[in-house]
Design an enzyme around this catalytic site. Sequence first.
Site, PDB file in Angstrom:
ATOM      1  N   GLU A 277       0.821  -1.213   0.000  1.00 57.10           N
ATOM      2  CA  GLU A 277       0.000   0.000   0.000  1.00 57.10           C
ATOM      3  C   GLU A 277       0.853   1.260   0.000  1.00 57.10           C
ATOM      4  OE1 GLU A 277      -2.021  -0.454   3.695  1.00 57.10           O
ATOM      5  OE2 GLU A 277      -3.548  -1.753   2.861  1.00 57.10           O
ATOM      6  N   PRO A 278       1.638   1.485  -1.026  1.00 58.38           N
ATOM      7  CA  PRO A 278       2.472   2.681  -1.023  1.00 58.38           C
ATOM      8  C   PRO A 278       1.650   3.950  -1.283  1.00 58.38           C
ATOM      9  CG  PRO A 278       2.675   1.556  -3.120  1.00 58.38           C
ATOM     10  CD  PRO A 278       1.809   0.680  -2.252  1.00 58.38           C
ATOM     11  N   TYR A 321       6.171  18.040  11.625  1.00 56.39           N
ATOM     12  CA  TYR A 321       7.181  16.989  11.824  1.00 56.39           C
ATOM     13  C   TYR A 321       8.623  17.496  11.706  1.00 56.39           C
ATOM     14  CZ  TYR A 321       3.111  14.424   9.899  1.00 56.39           C
ATOM     15  OH  TYR A 321       1.858  13.950   9.609  1.00 56.39           O
ATOM     16  N   CYS A 348       0.058  33.578  10.031  1.00 55.83           N
ATOM     17  CA  CYS A 348       0.303  34.345  11.256  1.00 55.83           C
ATOM     18  C   CYS A 348       0.855  33.489  12.379  1.00 55.83           C
ATOM     19  CB  CYS A 348      -0.988  35.033  11.688  1.00 55.83           C
ATOM     20  SG  CYS A 348      -1.551  36.161  10.434  1.00 55.83           S
TER      21      CYS A 348
HETATM   22  N1  LLP Z   1      -1.265   1.915   4.623  1.00 55.75           N
HETATM   23  C1  LLP Z   1      -1.654   2.340   5.841  1.00 55.75           C
HETATM   24  C2  LLP Z   1      -2.533   1.490   6.632  1.00 55.75           C
HETATM   25  C3  LLP Z   1      -1.247   3.590   6.310  1.00 55.75           C
HETATM   26  O1  LLP Z   1      -1.629   4.003   7.495  1.00 55.75           O
HETATM   27  C4  LLP Z   1      -0.408   4.397   5.500  1.00 55.75           C
HETATM   28  C5  LLP Z   1       0.026   5.714   5.942  1.00 55.75           C
HETATM   29  C6  LLP Z   1      -0.038   3.907   4.235  1.00 55.75           C
HETATM   30  C7  LLP Z   1      -0.482   2.661   3.835  1.00 55.75           C
HETATM   31  C8  LLP Z   1       0.824   4.687   3.284  1.00 55.75           C
HETATM   32  O2  LLP Z   1       2.088   4.949   3.796  1.00 55.75           O
HETATM   33  P1  LLP Z   1       3.202   5.662   2.879  1.00 55.75           P
HETATM   34  O3  LLP Z   1       3.583   4.699   1.786  1.00 55.75           O
HETATM   35  O4  LLP Z   1       2.611   6.905   2.346  1.00 55.75           O
HETATM   36  O5  LLP Z   1       4.321   5.932   3.823  1.00 55.75           O
HETATM   37  N2  LLP Z   1       1.236  12.450   7.297  1.00 55.75           N
HETATM   38  C9  LLP Z   1       2.478  11.741   7.475  1.00 55.75           C
HETATM   39  C10 LLP Z   1       2.396  10.339   6.976  1.00 55.75           C
HETATM   40  C11 LLP Z   1       1.294   9.542   7.628  1.00 55.75           C
HETATM   41  C12 LLP Z   1       1.164   8.163   7.081  1.00 55.75           C
HETATM   42  C13 LLP Z   1      -0.086   7.523   7.557  1.00 55.75           C
HETATM   43  N3  LLP Z   1      -0.329   6.223   7.063  1.00 55.75           N
HETATM   44  C14 LLP Z   1       3.585  12.527   6.767  1.00 55.75           C
HETATM   45  O6  LLP Z   1       3.306  13.561   6.186  1.00 55.75           O
HETATM   46  O7  LLP Z   1       4.758  12.141   6.814  1.00 55.75           O
END
Ligand code: LLP
Length: 420
Positions: A277-278, A321, A348
């Site tokens: 799930e990327p 972050y 602001c």
């Molecule tokens: N699958 C599940 C169950 C997830 O919770 C997530 C991300 C993904 C897949 C996808 O992960 P990715 O491949 O994008 O790393 N807002 C944060 C990232 C939060 C990710 C939440 N879950 C940021 O801006 O770094």
Amino acid sequence: MRNLPDTAKINKQNHLEIGGCDTVKLAQEFGTPLYVLDEKTIRNRCQGYLKSFKKYYPNTAVVYACKALCTAGVLKVVTSEGLGLDVSSGGEIFTALKSGCDPKKIYFHGNNKSKDELKMALKAGIGRIVVDNLQELENLDEATKQTNTSAQILLRINPGIEAHTHEYIKTGTIDSKFGVPQNEIDNAVKLARKKKLIRLVGFHAHIGSQIFDVKPFVDEAKLLLSLTLKYKTEEMSLGGGFGVSYLTSDEPPSLDLIAKEISQVLKNKTMAKLVLEPGRSIVGNAGVTLYTVGAVKNIPGIRKYLFVDGGMSDNPRPILYQAKYDAKIANKANDKPGEKVTVAGRFCESGDVLIRDIKLAEANVGDILAVLCTGAYNYSMASNYNRVGRPAMVMVGGGSATLILSRESYEDLVRNDAVL
Ligand code: LLP
């Protein structure tokens, strides 16, 4: 450079070009701030995942995690490449269906899905509900009865794996709101198997985001394999989390290496379908945000600020972050970086700084600043702070730009003001 979209070039005018489009012209035509997405990069990443994983483990499916960037324009591109979608709310389900995604290829996530969302998913024939806890199993059971439907589920487990990433985006450690703890899995499987309208297809885990180590994924694959063999299930999802280059110094492992190492765990031991799930790694590097420099403020001996016309509302990641970004002056793309500046937003709050201490070509008022690697978790986490409308988004490719998201107008901003 690895933190730029695949099609990025510098043209004869010394301007940054993406997808055959001059970014300075894009800024003139569509205004700033502007999210620019390179279609080719998104397609390349989708194909890269499918190719690498299918090479080593043919029974692989890739679903794009919509939370990274959920707009119809993007979902249409990723689904046309053969990916399914991971959604985590009714809004994402709605957008996915509107975009024409086959409901059977949708995976529905979340640690507190509402009963209405569950019913919505069941009625739409969503392929997999990823059940996060025992309460949800009961809610889902009730929802299947009420809607006269059945559900195919993955059980999300808490893998208890330490991945080295920011605290807020770590999800797989013991103290996490996500997933069934390992000592409750047996009970959860028994309960699920008692429900007449629910079929347990397999297990899911997700260890965090922006991860550069391959080892935690290998450990996760081992754990999911053991559950798959123990409970004789057909599918396992490793979630997402593969890292990208925000800075040129960020060197994530290649997809080929990740695929090879994960498949080595599974090969000849199971025939179960592997799901990935990327999110970030599909869209992150495809995106660039263009801003106009509105003012330069020099505090002698202290700091030189560039003020841009966006900031924490279109990219909340630095303030949330302490995320680091790279940038270029789009209209001086090849000029040598000289002075150190700090790029501050228009909001602001003193903390509204997009990039602290970056060396850029000498910038003046009116220059266009391109902040790199903003495709993921920028628009999807954007807000209307200070009642500033969210930017427009264009998809570029083959020398033309398509508006895929309109800029929010003042009228959009007051649309829900019930007293007006
Ligand atoms: N699958 C599940 C169950 C997830 O919770 C997530 C991300 C993904 C897949 C996808 O992960 P990715 O491949 O994008 O790393 N807002 C944060 C990232 C939060 C990710 C939440 N879950 C940021 O801006 O770094």
